[in-house]
Write a protein that holds these residues in place. Sequence first.
Motif, PDB file in Angstrom:
ATOM      1  N   ILE A  23       0.782  -1.134   0.053  1.00 14.41           N
ATOM      2  CA  ILE A  23       0.056  -0.068  -0.111  1.00 14.41           C
ATOM      3  C   ILE A  23       0.872   1.157   0.091  1.00 14.41           C
ATOM      4  CG2 ILE A  23      -2.127  -0.973   1.188  1.00 14.41           C
ATOM      5  CD1 ILE A  23      -1.171   0.130   3.661  1.00 14.41           C
ATOM      6  N   GLY A  24       0.203   2.091  -0.528  1.00 13.34           N
ATOM      7  CA  GLY A  24       1.123   3.520  -0.389  1.00 13.34           C
ATOM      8  C   GLY A  24       1.886   3.956   0.679  1.00 13.34           C
ATOM      9  N   ALA A  26      -3.553   6.919  -6.225  1.00 14.82           N
ATOM     10  CA  ALA A  26      -3.549   5.495  -5.688  1.00 14.82           C
ATOM     11  C   ALA A  26      -2.437   5.382  -4.601  1.00 14.82           C
ATOM     12  CB  ALA A  26      -3.323   4.513  -6.754  1.00 14.82           C
ATOM     13  N   ARG A  30      -1.713   7.386  -2.304  1.00 17.96           N
ATOM     14  CA  ARG A  30      -2.229   7.957  -0.837  1.00 17.96           C
ATOM     15  C   ARG A  30      -2.991   6.755   0.110  1.00 17.96           C
ATOM     16  NH1 ARG A  30       1.106  11.066  -1.673  1.00 17.96           N
ATOM     17  NH2 ARG A  30       0.642  13.261  -2.242  1.00 17.96           N
ATOM     18  N   GLY A  31      -1.951   5.915   0.317  1.00 24.23           N
ATOM     19  CA  GLY A  31      -2.489   4.963   1.398  1.00 24.23           C
ATOM     20  C   GLY A  31      -3.324   3.594   0.694  1.00 24.23           C
ATOM     21  N   GLY A  32      -3.153   3.766  -0.822  1.00 30.07           N
ATOM     22  CA  GLY A  32      -4.295   2.734  -1.582  1.00 30.07           C
ATOM     23  C   GLY A  32      -3.445   1.670  -1.695  1.00 30.07           C
ATOM     24  N   THR A  33      -3.589   0.616  -2.266  1.00 35.69           N
ATOM     25  CA  THR A  33      -3.113  -0.512  -2.772  1.00 35.69           C
ATOM     26  C   THR A  33      -2.474  -0.227  -4.065  1.00 35.69           C
ATOM     27  OG1 THR A  33      -4.731  -2.035  -2.265  1.00 35.69           O
ATOM     28  CG2 THR A  33      -3.562  -2.919  -3.860  1.00 35.69           C
ATOM     29  N   GLN A  93      -7.335  -2.054  -1.474  1.00 39.42           N
ATOM     30  CA  GLN A  93      -7.337  -0.980  -0.202  1.00 39.42           C
ATOM     31  C   GLN A  93      -7.604   0.409  -1.055  1.00 39.42           C
ATOM     32  OE1 GLN A  93      -6.143  -2.059   2.938  1.00 39.42           O
ATOM     33  NE2 GLN A  93      -5.849  -0.150   4.218  1.00 39.42           N
ATOM     34  N   ARG A  94      -8.783   1.178  -0.686  1.00 40.81           N
ATOM     35  CA  ARG A  94      -8.577   2.227  -1.313  1.00 40.81           C
ATOM     36  C   ARG A  94      -7.745   3.568  -0.809  1.00 40.81           C
ATOM     37  NH1 ARG A  94     -14.461   4.975   1.206  1.00 40.81           N
ATOM     38  NH2 ARG A  94     -13.709   5.274   3.346  1.00 40.81           N
ATOM     39  N   PRO A  95      -7.548   4.375  -1.632  1.00 39.81           N
ATOM     40  CA  PRO A  95      -6.769   5.517  -1.170  1.00 39.81           C
ATOM     41  C   PRO A  95      -7.327   6.330  -0.381  1.00 39.81           C
ATOM     42  CG  PRO A  95      -7.072   5.529  -3.687  1.00 39.81           C
ATOM     43  CD  PRO A  95      -7.969   4.626  -3.158  1.00 39.81           C
TER      44      PRO A  95
END
Lengths: 167, 607
Positions: A10-11, A42, A44-47, B351-353
């Motif tokens: 993740i990001g 994506a 920003r904390g996303g997969t 996981q969404r951003p």
Amino acid sequence: MKQQIIVSGIGGQGVLFLTRVIAQAAVNRGLPVLTSETHGMAQRGGTVLSTIKVDNFASPLIRAGQADLGLLLWEENLSVHQTLIRPEGGLYLNAATAGPGERIDASAIARGLGNAVLANLVLLGLAVRKQALFCCVDECETAIRQLAPQKFARQNLEAFHQGLNHN
Amino acid sequence: MKQQIELLMGNEAIGRGLIEAGCQIAAAYPGTPSTEILQAVIDHREQAEEPLHIEWSVNEKIAFEVALAASYTGKRSVAVMKQVGLNVAADPFMRTAYLGVKGGMLTIVADDPGPHSSQNEQDTRLFCLQARVPVLDPASPAEAKELVPLAFELSEKYEMNLVLRPTTRICHSRQNVERQKPLKLERGANFEKDPTRWAATPAFLPPLHRRLNAGLEEIAREPGLQPRLTKGDGSRPRVALVASGIACAHLVDLLDELGLSGRVDLFQVLMPYPLNPEFSARLRQDYSRVLVLEETYPVIELQLAHPGTVGKQDGAVPREGELAPDIIHRVLAAFLDLPAPPELPVQKRGQRPSLCPGCPHRAAFYSIRQCFPKGIFPSDIGCYTLGLNLGAVDTVHCMGACISQGVGFYQAYAQDGEFPTIVVTIGDSTFFHAGIPALINAVIQQARIIVVILDNATTAMTGGQPVPHLGLAADGRKTRAVAIEPLVRASGVDFLEICDPYDKPRFEKLLRQADNYIRGEQGGVAVLISRHGCIMDPAVRKAQPSWQVSVIESCVGCRRCVDAFECPALSMDSEQNIARINPDRCIGCGTCIPVCPVDAIVREETS
């Protein structure tokens, strides 16, 4: 040796840095290499997913079921990215619990070194120890030294070695 | 030679190519996937042989016009943007096609098929067809770099602005790329006045248009830009594959994997517009069936007008989304009568951003939502678009649209009588980009709205490019800072307050004051500047206090901190039905503490 590798996380977990280390090892050996990365929103904390293709390829992307190896920094991504890996491909995960693939609690080790982001290099250490990658210990060390900011180089190498020597 | 091979991201390769080609003026506005191109020019500027001006312009139209005028003086220049940025620059871009350039000028426009981080999948190549501007479509980072000097040469030869159009998978791929020695062109600025051209009034435009059309016919035949044929072995006669950009790279790997390399004729199209008419004629004559693979619109296909074309127009190739290798496999199998590939597993999203832990925007959004549960929330492009997750963003359209949309919402409701509280959120960089004219319009139209300028002192989404109120130029040198407050006041705004959104009680008090103001007799636009640095900046993190934050037993599992506050460092332990804080992700800002209705989130001071 042609090799297709995915790096998943993740990001903020250092997926891009790990990708660059592996790709740099290929460049240093004189092998052609292509990678793709996730940027922007994506991240920003996303997969996030990176791909690495070593030797003669034209496209940076990896098709379903074609990756020889998966390095996962975020266990929950297994359900998202496992389909990219060949059924007999290698699978290495940063995970505190038991499950499929070779696992190591890289985050805990990295936390012990003072920075959770170092989990990326701990996981790389494990994969290298298992001889899953086209490159060897020395080549990874050289690439880490080339790419890490100077004041963090020692800490990065330490993380890599913790992964290498972990049982 | 070996030491000259570097692993470069596509954008870095292009940036490096600009310096090697003797480009002297580079202007851009950041936007994924284009951003790192200008950053690479900045990073490699020491290697330039001659003076180099680099700027993060306040928007793409301005970047284009700066580069354009520099080209009038005979120097090489570039304007860099993403595909929707070209819409902002469309006005000067369209006219430039007619008037032309002097020194080589490139417009580099990064497209985002997918799209990965954009509001649409528009195809810059089609825009170029409409504008009558030649466009090059590289298939790899290395090829993108190779095309830069060639494009400059042709730009000068034909006095045309050329477009280089990489896509996300070129921009954000890395490849081993060869370095070249930067050119030393030794050009002095020399603007030759010619008002009939540079200030062309309508009377002068038909001849300029004629000249453009003649130039296009010539450049379409440029030997270096012709479709590249990889001949097949004749086993599949009268069948051709035509591909462009990264789709061509995917196709090459796929053919290799399927054992079909060198078995079927494959044309890589380097310049999708203008397409050489002789190429089109040859395809019509020599081939009965042609598969065209291109992202995102059928630009080559439309120009080919081949009766045996299989592509986007007949729906054989998907008309939307990225042409990923698995999709091309399916299309190719159908076209060549190969066994159909197995169905792809359903793609899970993962996981969404979300806004980073400690992001000041989260605190601001949470307060806005709390104060005005029935409000309407127009917002804009940037990290803060992720205020969607907090229910504090209702609309996102294009750069700067939020304030005008706020006005539209207000007028539509106000003519019926009552109006809801409309809270517009706009980032600082977006405010400078397209927010100022919209704010002036809101004031003179007497709209009663609250505009919250989310000022984190950077262009955060694209990695932290400097903003005008910082007083820093692209290369890090000091420049004059242009503050937001006087601009807001000069736009005619009487209610202006500034507050750190970490200070929740004061921030909410000001929001309520703003609401009273817009509803008062003399009410109009109220502006609240929400000011706290981006926590991606290590200096900001260091400067703010940090606490060890934890959840104590009194947690009742109401999920407010997880659902309504949505900090990624917080999650639910579903077995015990309590919230948990992930110590690896928490930055100890404490903004979640007042969110808990039962005071179960507590802090201990650590540093």
